[in-house]
Design a protein around this motif. Structure first.
Motif, PDB file in Angstrom:
ATOM      1  N   ASP A  75       2.711 -11.110  -2.214  1.00 53.92           N
ATOM      2  CA  ASP A  75       3.092 -11.525  -1.572  1.00 53.92           C
ATOM      3  C   ASP A  75       3.874 -12.127  -0.777  1.00 53.92           C
ATOM      4  OD1 ASP A  75      -0.241 -13.443  -2.172  1.00 53.92           O
ATOM      5  OD2 ASP A  75       1.075 -14.412  -3.587  1.00 53.92           O
ATOM      6  N   PHE A  76       4.614 -10.156  -0.789  1.00 55.18           N
ATOM      7  CA  PHE A  76       6.462  -9.815  -0.425  1.00 55.18           C
ATOM      8  C   PHE A  76       5.565  -9.045   0.597  1.00 55.18           C
ATOM      9  CE2 PHE A  76       9.990 -11.070  -3.671  1.00 55.18           C
ATOM     10  CZ  PHE A  76       9.810 -12.144  -4.099  1.00 55.18           C
ATOM     11  N   THR A  77       6.808  -9.657   2.015  1.00 56.93           N
ATOM     12  CA  THR A  77       6.827  -8.434   3.124  1.00 56.93           C
ATOM     13  C   THR A  77       7.546  -7.921   2.237  1.00 56.93           C
ATOM     14  OG1 THR A  77       8.627  -8.875   4.021  1.00 56.93           O
ATOM     15  CG2 THR A  77       6.615 -10.882   4.343  1.00 56.93           C
ATOM     16  N   PRO A  78       6.894  -6.345   3.101  1.00 59.68           N
ATOM     17  CA  PRO A  78       8.107  -5.146   3.427  1.00 59.68           C
ATOM     18  C   PRO A  78       9.792  -5.577   3.872  1.00 59.68           C
ATOM     19  CG  PRO A  78       5.922  -4.476   4.439  1.00 59.68           C
ATOM     20  CD  PRO A  78       6.367  -6.190   4.646  1.00 59.68           C
ATOM     21  N   ASN A 117      15.172   1.924   8.134  1.00 59.73           N
ATOM     22  CA  ASN A 117      14.680   2.512   9.068  1.00 59.73           C
ATOM     23  C   ASN A 117      12.546   3.512   9.039  1.00 59.73           C
ATOM     24  OD1 ASN A 117      16.978   2.316  10.762  1.00 59.73           O
ATOM     25  ND2 ASN A 117      17.916   3.323   9.845  1.00 59.73           N
ATOM     26  N   ARG A 118      12.785   4.306   7.676  1.00 60.65           N
ATOM     27  CA  ARG A 118      11.072   4.877   7.384  1.00 60.65           C
ATOM     28  C   ARG A 118      10.356   4.227   7.601  1.00 60.65           C
ATOM     29  NH1 ARG A 118      10.067   9.079   5.441  1.00 60.65           N
ATOM     30  NH2 ARG A 118      12.681   9.359   5.213  1.00 60.65           N
ATOM     31  N   LEU A 119      10.239   2.977   6.908  1.00 59.06           N
ATOM     32  CA  LEU A 119       9.254   2.354   7.721  1.00 59.06           C
ATOM     33  C   LEU A 119       8.708   1.377   9.519  1.00 59.06           C
ATOM     34  CD1 LEU A 119       9.584  -0.973   4.453  1.00 59.06           C
ATOM     35  CD2 LEU A 119       7.968   1.153   4.691  1.00 59.06           C
ATOM     36  N   ALA A 120       9.740   1.643   9.578  1.00 61.67           N
ATOM     37  CA  ALA A 120      10.114   1.145  11.392  1.00 61.67           C
ATOM     38  C   ALA A 120       8.645   2.719  12.117  1.00 61.67           C
ATOM     39  CB  ALA A 120      11.854   1.557  11.989  1.00 61.67           C
ATOM     40  N   GLN A 121       9.926   3.733  11.227  1.00 65.68           N
ATOM     41  CA  GLN A 121       9.504   5.004  12.091  1.00 65.68           C
ATOM     42  C   GLN A 121       7.963   5.418  11.685  1.00 65.68           C
ATOM     43  OE1 GLN A 121      11.662   7.772   9.844  1.00 65.68           O
ATOM     44  NE2 GLN A 121      13.558   7.945  11.081  1.00 65.68           N
ATOM     45  N   LEU A 122       7.337   4.492  11.078  1.00 69.39           N
ATOM     46  CA  LEU A 122       5.626   4.156  10.404  1.00 69.39           C
ATOM     47  C   LEU A 122       4.713   3.399  10.841  1.00 69.39           C
ATOM     48  CD1 LEU A 122       6.174   5.515   6.891  1.00 69.39           C
ATOM     49  CD2 LEU A 122       4.774   6.828   7.971  1.00 69.39           C
ATOM     50  N   GLY A 123       5.501   2.517  11.672  1.00 71.75           N
ATOM     51  CA  GLY A 123       5.053   1.488  12.029  1.00 71.75           C
ATOM     52  C   GLY A 123       4.184   0.560  11.252  1.00 71.75           C
ATOM     53  N   ILE A 124       5.161   0.268   9.936  1.00 72.15           N
ATOM     54  CA  ILE A 124       4.789  -0.772   9.226  1.00 72.15           C
ATOM     55  C   ILE A 124       5.172  -1.515   9.235  1.00 72.15           C
ATOM     56  CG2 ILE A 124       4.047  -1.360   6.886  1.00 72.15           C
ATOM     57  CD1 ILE A 124       4.280   1.765   5.630  1.00 72.15           C
ATOM     58  N   PRO A 125       4.457  -3.265   9.518  1.00 67.38           N
ATOM     59  CA  PRO A 125       5.014  -4.151  10.266  1.00 67.38           C
ATOM     60  C   PRO A 125       5.505  -4.812   9.185  1.00 67.38           C
ATOM     61  CG  PRO A 125       2.813  -4.303   9.980  1.00 67.38           C
ATOM     62  CD  PRO A 125       2.668  -3.190   9.138  1.00 67.38           C
ATOM     63  N   PRO A 126       7.013  -5.060   9.201  1.00 68.41           N
ATOM     64  CA  PRO A 126       7.623  -5.424   7.981  1.00 68.41           C
ATOM     65  C   PRO A 126       7.571  -6.459   8.263  1.00 68.41           C
ATOM     66  CG  PRO A 126       8.732  -5.587  10.393  1.00 68.41           C
ATOM     67  CD  PRO A 126       7.643  -4.753  10.764  1.00 68.41           C
ATOM     68  N   SER A 180      -2.893  -1.687   4.426  1.00 72.74           N
ATOM     69  CA  SER A 180      -4.113  -0.841   4.029  1.00 72.74           C
ATOM     70  C   SER A 180      -3.137   0.045   2.638  1.00 72.74           C
ATOM     71  CB  SER A 180      -3.522   0.428   4.760  1.00 72.74           C
ATOM     72  OG  SER A 180      -2.959   1.268   4.953  1.00 72.74           O
ATOM     73  N   GLY A 181      -4.047   1.134   1.575  1.00 70.87           N
ATOM     74  CA  GLY A 181      -3.558   0.990   0.646  1.00 70.87           C
ATOM     75  C   GLY A 181      -3.102   2.041   0.815  1.00 70.87           C
ATOM     76  N   GLY A 182      -2.437   3.236   2.480  1.00 77.64           N
ATOM     77  CA  GLY A 182      -1.502   4.277   2.982  1.00 77.64           C
ATOM     78  C   GLY A 182      -0.732   2.873   2.752  1.00 77.64           C
ATOM     79  N   GLN A 183      -0.619   2.526   3.282  1.00 75.41           N
ATOM     80  CA  GLN A 183       0.708   2.005   4.075  1.00 75.41           C
ATOM     81  C   GLN A 183       1.452   0.923   2.829  1.00 75.41           C
ATOM     82  OE1 GLN A 183      -0.782  -1.476   6.658  1.00 75.41           O
ATOM     83  NE2 GLN A 183      -0.197   0.301   8.323  1.00 75.41           N
ATOM     84  N   LEU A 203       7.124   4.357  -1.531  1.00 77.13           N
ATOM     85  CA  LEU A 203       8.576   5.685  -1.623  1.00 77.13           C
ATOM     86  C   LEU A 203       9.603   5.045  -0.812  1.00 77.13           C
ATOM     87  CD1 LEU A 203       8.820   8.408  -1.327  1.00 77.13           C
ATOM     88  CD2 LEU A 203       7.307   8.665   0.356  1.00 77.13           C
ATOM     89  N   ALA A 204       9.203   4.283   0.120  1.00 75.84           N
ATOM     90  CA  ALA A 204      10.479   3.836   1.145  1.00 75.84           C
ATOM     91  C   ALA A 204      11.395   2.945   0.346  1.00 75.84           C
ATOM     92  CB  ALA A 204      10.621   3.352   2.130  1.00 75.84           C
ATOM     93  N   LEU A 205      10.687   2.569  -1.074  1.00 78.35           N
ATOM     94  CA  LEU A 205      11.921   1.316  -1.402  1.00 78.35           C
ATOM     95  C   LEU A 205      12.821   2.378  -3.006  1.00 78.35           C
ATOM     96  CD1 LEU A 205      10.011  -1.292  -2.018  1.00 78.35           C
ATOM     97  CD2 LEU A 205      11.833  -1.549  -1.215  1.00 78.35           C
TER      98      LEU A 205
END
Length: 297
Positions: A90-93, A115-124, A132-135, A141-143
């Motif tokens: 239920d938390f956001t990135p 920065n890594r999540l932004a580069q990957l286009g993952i909504p913060p 998705s599972g990949g996201q 990994l970013a954490l």
């Protein structure tokens, strides 16, 4: 070369069954190491011993020269992504990054994760359960990378991902490792993925180490020989026959060498990393033990 991880006779038992036994290995600093084996080989048990979640029943494990069990001083130096990439759904990135900054001491760097999540286009600001599972794997990994760990342990991080998501995850991992020099131990049974990214190999089977070493050295020291049916006589340059198959007139041998094969009766071929790993796991097949391997197309 300095090692970051050493085990000696390491063992872990669950009731009467040994999940890991007589495990002795050393992981040099700065390597990207594959921890390979079929399901049930002891990979997760080994990783949990390394991060101190389990106490050994035999032998010992040292990380940066210290025992990891009940050793909170080591935690800031180690990053870990578990097999099911556990995250608060239920938390956001963005909220997970903030939580990480409050829970972690040492070298935590929130900008690395953001920065890594932004580069990957993952909504913060999207709940993790809606990713998705990949996201979700990329968030985990970013954490882990935001800790700026000296040792990063990954337990089957891409096993449930599709080929594209696996490739994106491994590319992100390798990009970070190239920037930081972090030592990585990556557990997986997806041999094709590992061959592309790893330069060190540890093969586990039935709770024991079957093979370990630098990937280039392993490739250089093993060969496939094809020639007349082998009668068991010594072959100059061969120190061990790992696996062999025969027809009425011909033998195919996977061998360990200590020099060139000069006998003209034998044709020499290079071996792939997959061939080498599977050859050292043939004992499992002979015993009929269940194995589960994923070799991506």
């Amino acid at each position: 070369m300095e090692s970051v991880l050493d085990t000696s006779g390491l063992g872990k038992r669950y009731k009467k069954n040994w999940a890991l036994r007589d495990c002795t290995l050393s992981l040099p600093s700065g390597r990207v190491a594959a921890l390979v084996g079929p399901n049930g080989a002891g990979k997760t048990t080994l990783l949990h011993l390394v991060i101190g979640l389990l106490r050994p029943d035999a032998g010992g494990v040292r990380v940066f020269g210290e025992s990891p069990h009940d050793n909170t001083k080591l935690l800031p130096r180690i990053g870990f992504v578990a097999q099911d990439t556990p995250l608060y759904r239920d938390f956001t990135p963005s909220e997970l990054v903030t939580m990480g900054s409050k829970l972690n001491r040492g070298n935590w760097d929130s900008d690395v994760a953001r920065n890594r999540l932004a580069q990957l286009g993952i909504p913060p600001d999207r709940a993790v359960r809606k990713l998705s599972g990949g996201q979700r794997a990329q968030v985990a990994l970013a954490l882990a990378l935001a800790k700026r760990p000296d040792l990063l342990l990954l337990d089957e991080p891409v096993a449930s991902l599709d080929p594209l998501a696996r490739r994106e995850f491994l590319q992100a991992l390798m990009g970070s490792v190239a920037d930081t020099g972090t030592t990585v131990l990556l557990s997986s049974h997806l041999l094709g993925d590992l061959e592309r990214v790893c330069d060190y190999m540890i093969v586990l089977n039935s709770g024991r180490v079957r093979l370990t070493g630098d990937v280039d050295d392993l490739r250089a020291n093993y060969r496939q020989l094809v020639g007349p049916r082998h009668d068991g006589a010594p072959i100059p340059g061969v120190t061990e026959i790992v696996r062999q198959s025969h027809t009425d007139r011909q033998s195919t041998l996977l061998v360990k060498t200590d020099g060139p094969i000069t006998d003209p009766a034998w044709t020499t071929h290079d071996v792939t990393l997959e061939d080498l790993i599977l050859a050292h796991l043939v004992e499992t097949e002979i015993r009929g033990t269940h194995t589960a391997w994923g070799v991506p197309a």
